[in-house]
Write a protein that holds these residues in place. Sequence first.
Motif: not given
Length: 500
Positions: A372-373, A395-397, A407-409, A439-440
Amino acid sequence: MSHLPRLSGRRIHSHQPQQPAAIGLQQRLLRTPLVHSRPCTHHHYHHQNKNTFHTSTPRRNLIEDPRYSPAKVAARAKYPVITAKDAAKKKDMPLEAKMLVRDFIDDSLYHPNYGYFSKQAVIFSPETDFEFEKIKDNMEFLDIIADKYKEIEDDMDVRDEVARQVWHTPTELFKPWYGYAIAKYIVTEYKLNNYPHKDLIIYEMGAGNGTLMMNILDYIQQFEPTVYERTRYRIIEISKKLAQRQGERQEVRDATRRHQCVEVINKSIFEWDTLVPDHCFFVGMEVLDNFSHDLIRYDTVTEEPLQGMVAIDEEGDYTEIYTPVSDPLIQKYLSIRKQTGYRPPVLGRRFLRRLRNRLPFAPNMTGPEFIPTKLLLLLETLKTQFPKHRLVMSDFYTLPEAIPGTDAPVVQTRYSGTMVPCSTYMVMPGMFDIFFPTNFELLKDMYQQVCRPSLGMEKSVKVQTQKQFLERYGDLERTRTYSGENPMLMYYENNKMFLS
């Protein structure tokens, strides 16, 4: 619940089952994705040190497509590298160019002419609030939502067959009670730390229909009138259409019920350049998921990270290519992440990976990892422009039906009431929603490094499930059905709250 899929996620599309015709549509809408890895050269695998496994076994590119001729590969190498900002200057989709994955996704979602959010994506918002105490149980609630969705989608299909999505948020489904819970948390923290010496200043990023803003201010006005007198609410909204809609929300109200403390700023948070020296709450509900990510893989022997790029040829076909990391933002993200001690899952099981490297024609790269840049850019903006902020984000984890990768969409579209999931992010820009999990736990560590390096982690940030948050701050009696079930707690179980 099977007749209304993905209710625990963000978007409900239809209670109709997916039809084979829709699958065929997916193939027509997709541009052809041709995926390639960086050509493997022999000397990359002979580093003589104790941390590198030495092998002379022939290696192969991870993914190859024989349709690409040497001439095509040579032509692709000459394509200029462009950004999403460069692409936004032209009306047509770029051809014969290369883009970092985050720029490709940014262009797909936010291009002013053909981007997904520039088109008519509709936020589901019931005209009247649900009276949960009159609803029998959870299943009846689902049926009511399904009927309302069908009405909206039938109306859209009559007017326009272009693929558009209707998506929902807990703010809209459980209004005003979800917004009241957010307001109660903010007021509680404000009164503990800043009241009565400082004003209550709230910034909301990406406010959608403006419903959360209205609910928060209604709560403060009704239950905390002395705080309301010192409240200022500012919305930061990238979408011109949504910014206009947010401003119009108050016009339908009686003049005595309009909130005079609201300001809508039509601007991207990534272009924010004004210092806010005041103590403030910074709110972002389900906006992180549409922050563009970069894509990296790692050399399976050296563990060198490689940045992914999308090459677009003269016919509009896409090729995924990899080069050593040279982008400053990716480099900065990986450097800060390294300080947290995080190790990517794709680099786990080192011993097994070394054994696999002994096999003939072993792949030269690990599986994909999305990083997540753009979220790092948000953290840096908060640090420099909002130095006294308090974060309230949700948000969604985790997400079902994501494309392959860490961590793919999820990539999906709708057509005639049917949700069409895709297996790649390399799809026609503007036709598909692309949204990521967060990824919280890693975000917590990254936030500490960037925004709160001098404070202890326990005092700085809290991560909890949305259910835990609502159990503490929500008025649960108001969202309980006649049977005793509570939809506000049952749904969005894949959401977490980030509180700083």
